[in-house]
Structures are given as structure tokens and as C-alpha cells.
Design a protein around this motif. Structure first.
Motif, PDB file in Angstrom:
ATOM      1  N   ASP A 125      50.992   2.519 -44.514  1.00  0.00           N
ATOM      2  CA  ASP A 125      50.708   3.145 -43.216  1.00  0.00           C
ATOM      3  C   ASP A 125      51.750   4.215 -42.905  1.00  0.00           C
ATOM      4  O   ASP A 125      52.624   4.512 -43.724  1.00  0.00           O
ATOM      5  CB  ASP A 125      50.583   2.095 -42.102  1.00  0.00           C
ATOM      6  N   GLU A 126      51.661   4.798 -41.682  1.00  0.00           N
ATOM      7  CA  GLU A 126      52.549   5.928 -41.367  1.00  0.00           C
ATOM      8  C   GLU A 126      54.019   5.528 -41.314  1.00  0.00           C
ATOM      9  O   GLU A 126      54.898   6.356 -41.479  1.00  0.00           O
ATOM     10  CB  GLU A 126      52.111   6.603 -40.065  1.00  0.00           C
ATOM     11  N   GLN A 127      54.281   4.248 -41.098  1.00  0.00           N
ATOM     12  CA  GLN A 127      55.686   3.767 -41.092  1.00  0.00           C
ATOM     13  C   GLN A 127      56.087   3.283 -42.478  1.00  0.00           C
ATOM     14  O   GLN A 127      57.061   2.555 -42.629  1.00  0.00           O
ATOM     15  CB  GLN A 127      55.859   2.619 -40.089  1.00  0.00           C
ATOM     16  N   SER A 128      55.310   3.637 -43.490  1.00  0.00           N
ATOM     17  CA  SER A 128      55.550   3.233 -44.885  1.00  0.00           C
ATOM     18  C   SER A 128      55.445   1.728 -45.092  1.00  0.00           C
ATOM     19  O   SER A 128      55.996   1.181 -46.052  1.00  0.00           O
ATOM     20  CB  SER A 128      56.915   3.705 -45.399  1.00  0.00           C
ATOM     21  N   LYS A 129      54.794   1.060 -44.158  1.00  0.00           N
ATOM     22  CA  LYS A 129      54.566  -0.386 -44.316  1.00  0.00           C
ATOM     23  C   LYS A 129      53.373  -0.581 -45.245  1.00  0.00           C
ATOM     24  O   LYS A 129      52.364   0.122 -45.126  1.00  0.00           O
ATOM     25  CB  LYS A 129      54.270  -0.993 -42.938  1.00  0.00           C
ATOM     26  N   SER A 130      53.506  -1.517 -46.211  1.00  0.00           N
ATOM     27  CA  SER A 130      52.367  -1.658 -47.126  1.00  0.00           C
ATOM     28  C   SER A 130      51.277  -2.542 -46.529  1.00  0.00           C
ATOM     29  O   SER A 130      51.544  -3.507 -45.798  1.00  0.00           O
ATOM     30  CB  SER A 130      52.829  -2.162 -48.488  1.00  0.00           C
ATOM     31  N   ILE A 131      50.056  -2.171 -46.831  1.00  0.00           N
ATOM     32  CA  ILE A 131      48.877  -2.894 -46.339  1.00  0.00           C
ATOM     33  C   ILE A 131      48.048  -3.264 -47.557  1.00  0.00           C
ATOM     34  O   ILE A 131      47.844  -2.429 -48.447  1.00  0.00           O
ATOM     35  CB  ILE A 131      47.993  -1.980 -45.447  1.00  0.00           C
ATOM     36  N   THR A 132      47.580  -4.510 -47.599  1.00  0.00           N
ATOM     37  CA  THR A 132      46.681  -4.917 -48.683  1.00  0.00           C
ATOM     38  C   THR A 132      45.295  -5.147 -48.102  1.00  0.00           C
ATOM     39  O   THR A 132      45.144  -5.897 -47.136  1.00  0.00           O
ATOM     40  CB  THR A 132      47.188  -6.232 -49.321  1.00  0.00           C
ATOM     41  N   VAL A 133      44.310  -4.486 -48.676  1.00  0.00           N
ATOM     42  CA  VAL A 133      42.928  -4.682 -48.227  1.00  0.00           C
ATOM     43  C   VAL A 133      42.221  -5.545 -49.260  1.00  0.00           C
ATOM     44  O   VAL A 133      42.101  -5.162 -50.425  1.00  0.00           O
ATOM     45  CB  VAL A 133      42.180  -3.337 -48.077  1.00  0.00           C
ATOM     46  N   ARG A 134      41.796  -6.724 -48.826  1.00  0.00           N
ATOM     47  CA  ARG A 134      41.153  -7.644 -49.769  1.00  0.00           C
ATOM     48  C   ARG A 134      39.663  -7.363 -49.839  1.00  0.00           C
ATOM     49  O   ARG A 134      39.091  -6.723 -48.961  1.00  0.00           O
ATOM     50  CB  ARG A 134      41.405  -9.086 -49.350  1.00  0.00           C
ATOM     51  N   PHE A 135      39.032  -7.862 -50.900  1.00  0.00           N
ATOM     52  CA  PHE A 135      37.590  -7.704 -51.044  1.00  0.00           C
ATOM     53  C   PHE A 135      36.905  -8.361 -49.857  1.00  0.00           C
ATOM     54  O   PHE A 135      37.360  -9.382 -49.368  1.00  0.00           O
ATOM     55  CB  PHE A 135      37.099  -8.392 -52.334  1.00  0.00           C
ATOM     56  N   GLY A 136      35.817  -7.792 -49.425  1.00  0.00           N
ATOM     57  CA  GLY A 136      35.093  -8.381 -48.306  1.00  0.00           C
ATOM     58  C   GLY A 136      34.266  -7.300 -47.658  1.00  0.00           C
ATOM     59  O   GLY A 136      33.921  -6.311 -48.298  1.00  0.00           O
ATOM     60  N   ASP A 137      33.981  -7.499 -46.390  1.00  0.00           N
ATOM     61  CA  ASP A 137      33.130  -6.539 -45.698  1.00  0.00           C
ATOM     62  C   ASP A 137      33.968  -5.344 -45.252  1.00  0.00           C
ATOM     63  O   ASP A 137      34.333  -5.212 -44.091  1.00  0.00           O
ATOM     64  CB  ASP A 137      32.495  -7.243 -44.488  1.00  0.00           C
ATOM     65  N   VAL A 138      34.302  -4.480 -46.206  1.00  0.00           N
ATOM     66  CA  VAL A 138      35.128  -3.312 -45.887  1.00  0.00           C
ATOM     67  C   VAL A 138      34.452  -2.061 -46.423  1.00  0.00           C
ATOM     68  O   VAL A 138      33.817  -2.072 -47.472  1.00  0.00           O
ATOM     69  CB  VAL A 138      36.546  -3.430 -46.503  1.00  0.00           C
ATOM     70  N   ARG A 139      34.584  -0.975 -45.678  1.00  0.00           N
ATOM     71  CA  ARG A 139      34.002   0.312 -46.099  1.00  0.00           C
ATOM     72  C   ARG A 139      35.096   1.354 -46.111  1.00  0.00           C
ATOM     73  O   ARG A 139      35.758   1.575 -45.096  1.00  0.00           O
ATOM     74  CB  ARG A 139      32.935   0.753 -45.103  1.00  0.00           C
ATOM     75  N   LEU A 140      35.232   1.985 -47.246  1.00  0.00           N
ATOM     76  CA  LEU A 140      36.300   2.972 -47.422  1.00  0.00           C
ATOM     77  C   LEU A 140      35.744   4.374 -47.216  1.00  0.00           C
ATOM     78  O   LEU A 140      34.662   4.698 -47.695  1.00  0.00           O
ATOM     79  CB  LEU A 140      36.826   2.819 -48.855  1.00  0.00           C
ATOM     80  N   ARG A 141      36.529   5.192 -46.512  1.00  0.00           N
ATOM     81  CA  ARG A 141      36.147   6.584 -46.278  1.00  0.00           C
ATOM     82  C   ARG A 141      37.387   7.458 -46.373  1.00  0.00           C
ATOM     83  O   ARG A 141      38.478   7.002 -46.023  1.00  0.00           O
ATOM     84  CB  ARG A 141      35.614   6.757 -44.846  1.00  0.00           C
ATOM     85  N   PRO A 142      37.218   8.741 -46.772  1.00  0.00           N
ATOM     86  CA  PRO A 142      38.362   9.640 -46.619  1.00  0.00           C
ATOM     87  C   PRO A 142      38.643   9.772 -45.121  1.00  0.00           C
ATOM     88  O   PRO A 142      37.717   9.661 -44.310  1.00  0.00           O
ATOM     89  CB  PRO A 142      37.850  10.969 -47.205  1.00  0.00           C
ATOM     90  N   ARG A 143      39.918   9.990 -44.752  1.00  0.00           N
ATOM     91  CA  ARG A 143      40.227  10.052 -43.321  1.00  0.00           C
ATOM     92  C   ARG A 143      39.615  11.313 -42.711  1.00  0.00           C
ATOM     93  O   ARG A 143      39.748  12.396 -43.285  1.00  0.00           O
ATOM     94  CB  ARG A 143      41.738  10.064 -43.124  1.00  0.00           C
ATOM     95  N   ALA A 144      38.965  11.131 -41.572  1.00  0.00           N
ATOM     96  CA  ALA A 144      38.260  12.276 -40.929  1.00  0.00           C
ATOM     97  C   ALA A 144      39.269  13.319 -40.466  1.00  0.00           C
ATOM     98  O   ALA A 144      40.388  12.991 -40.158  1.00  0.00           O
ATOM     99  CB  ALA A 144      37.460  11.755 -39.759  1.00  0.00           C
TER     100      ALA A 144
END
Ligand code: ATP
Ligand code: BTN
Length: 259
Positions: free
Chosen positions: A240-259
């Protein structure tokens, strides 16, 4: 689909049994039922048309007659492979991108389950499992690929733009040969499922790598961050913007380029 061409294309591959349908509801449904009733490893369901093709969470996947690939490959995972089940979607996605690279096309994997060509969805993957008690006894790897223009649904039916191989290669693409290459690719990659190089190749093929993306989660909430790569289990790594790492697990997620 031309039966002679299909047989010829599949004959060099070490498949189990093959079931071909001119038309079917969903090849994944057929394969799940077959896996439950004893299908051999590497058995294949293939159809020229699906009338009830499924994406994740029962979203519709369109497969008009004579235009696309709709296949479901059954795996009987070994004990070693059972440790890496979350990598199977990557196995299919890499085999699909490799089959396009052979044809001079550079495609990307829109994590977790789509293949993009020129930024548009050309293929989708749906991996499902058959359980025996607590153990996974069978896997069904469903792949749909838009080969001819007629496979591409109209924009009103889509949440993400789509394309076909024909739009890049012209109308003479042979579905049977693409089918061969995708299957051969999965078979060749399978022994490497547990390796670090497998994750590295998967990571390298990711769309939007190093770019800002948005991930819409099932509850409608949005995560934003820079897409870094993959965890060892195939989960998505963002920061994220504070350089904190985020893990996105498999599931109901939809990826998009940032608008
Ligand atoms: P997306 O990121 O495209 O919104 P998703 O990950 O939310 O997709 P999936 O379950 O991966 O959804 O894919 C199903 C979606 O794919 C359907 O909701 C539909 O919009 C789209 N779709 C259906 N058939 C096709 C096709 N033949 N080619 C491209 N896209 C299709
Ligand atoms: C997705 O993008 O959500 C995945 C789409 C997967 C479609 C394939 S087509 C062959 C197999 N049979 C199905 O019903 N679905 C998969």
C-alpha cells in the motif's frame, strides 16, 4: 469441431479417456460427475458449445458453437501435488499463455483466473475439486478460450473487455492445435508445480505487475496498492501507499488497473 483433426491433435498426448460433446451444459459439470465416478488421471471433456458454461461464483461463461475452446481436464493429484493445490490455477494460466506465445502473442495473467491479450480477456479458468472425506480426490481444470470473433460476448454482457485469437491472428487459427498446446503445456509443467521457478514464471506473466491496482472484494470493499507478485501459495502480493504489504487470497476478488 472436426473429429479427425481433434483425434490427430490429441493422439500424441498421454491422456486418460476423452469425452467429446457437440453441445453440453458445462464441461466442468460433466468432468466433476465423471471424476466422482472414477475417471482416470488426465481424462478430458471437450465441447464445441456450452449452453450453461460457468465462471467463478456461477457467473456465466459464454461458449457459442464452433468458435471457442471449452475443455475440462481431470487430474488425480498425487500426495506431493496435494501440497500445492492453490498453484493449479497458475498451471492452467501458464499453459494458456505459453500456447499463445508459441503463436507470437504476448499475453498476461489477470490474477487469479483470466488470461489477457492486448488488455482484454481471451481466456478464463475455473478449477474445481472433488473431495473424498477430508482429501481432494480429483481436480477439474476448466478452461474457456475465445478463438474466433464469434466467441466474444457483446459488451453489455461483460464486466471486463474481451477479445479472441482471431482478432490478433486472423480467422485461420486451428482450435485443435491450440487445444493440443494448452494440454501439452499443463502436462509438461505439472512436474514443476512445487518449484520456485514455477512461481517465478507465474509472477513474470502477471498483468499489471509493478502497477497500481484495485482489488474489489466480495463485500464490495476496495483495496488499492502496487502489485508486487505472488506468495508461495499463489496469493497476490501488494504494497500500500505506506509500503505495508498486503496479501490477497483466492476468493471472491476482482482485480482491475487503478482508475
Ligand atoms: P472480471 O474480472 O472479468 O469481472 P471476474 O473475475 O469477476 O471477471 P470471472 O468469474 O473470472 O469473473 O469470469 C466470468 C465473467 O466473464 C462473466 O461475468 C462475464 O462478464 C465474462 N465472460 C463470460 N463469457 C466470456 C467470454 N467468452 N469471454 C470473455 N469474458 C467472458
Ligand atoms: C472465469 O473467467 O470465471 C472462468 C471461466 C471458465 C470457463 C470454462 S469453459 C470450460 C469449463 N466449463 C465451464 O463451465 N467453465 C469452464
Amino acid at each position: 469441431m472436426n473429429q479427425h483433426q481433434l483425434k490427430k491433435a490429441l493422439s500424441p498426448l498421454p491422456l486418460g479417456d476423452v469425452r467429446y460433446f457437440d453441445s453440453i451444459g458445462s464441461t466442468n459439470n460433466e468432468a466433476l460427475a465423471w471424476a466422482t465416478s472414477g475417471a482416470k488421471d488426465l481424462s478430458l471433456v471437450i465441447a464445441d458449445e456450452q449452453t450453461a458454461g460457468r465462471g467463478r461464483l456461477d457467473r456465466k461463461w459464454f461458449t457459442p458453437k464452433g468458435t471457442a475452446l471449452a475443455l475440462s481436464l481431470i487430474l488425480r493429484p498425487t500426495a506431493a501435488e496435494k501440497l500445492y493445490l492453490t498453484r493449479i490455477v497458475g498451471l492452467a494460466a501458464l499453459a494458456a499463455t505459453d500456447s499463445l506465445r508459441t503463436r507470437g502473442l504476448v499475453s498476461q495473467i489477470k490474477w487469479p483466473n483470466d488470461v489477457l491479450l492486448n488488455g482484454r480477456k481471451v481466456a478464463g479458468i475455473l478449477v474445481e475439486s472433488v473431495w473424498s472425506g477430508e482429501e481432494v480426490d480429483g481436480l477439474v481444470i476448466g478452461i474457456g478460450m475465445n478463438v474466433l470473433k464469434g466467441a466474444v460476448p457483446s459488451d453489455g454482457l461483460l464486466f471486463f473487455p474481451a477479445t479472441s485469437l482471431e482478432e490478433s491472428l486472423g480467422p485461420l487459427v486451428e482450435r485443435e492445435k491450440v487445444l493440443h498446446d494448452i494440454l501439452a503445456g499443463m502436462i509438461a509443467l505439472r512436474p514443476h508445480l512445487s518449484s520456485d521457478s514455477f512461481i517465478a514464471s507465474w509472477e513474470k506473466a502477471l498483468a499489471f505487475r509493478g502497477e497500481q491496482v484495485q482489488v474489489e472484494q466480495g463485500d464490495g470493499s476496495l483495496l488499492t496498492g502496487k502489485l508486487l507478485g505472488l506468495e508461495s501459495d499463489g496469493s497476490l502480493r501488494l504494497t500500500d501507499e505506506q509500503s505495508k504489504s498486503i496479501t490477497v487470497r483466492f476468493g471472491d476478488v476482482r482485480l482491475r488497473p487503478r482508475a
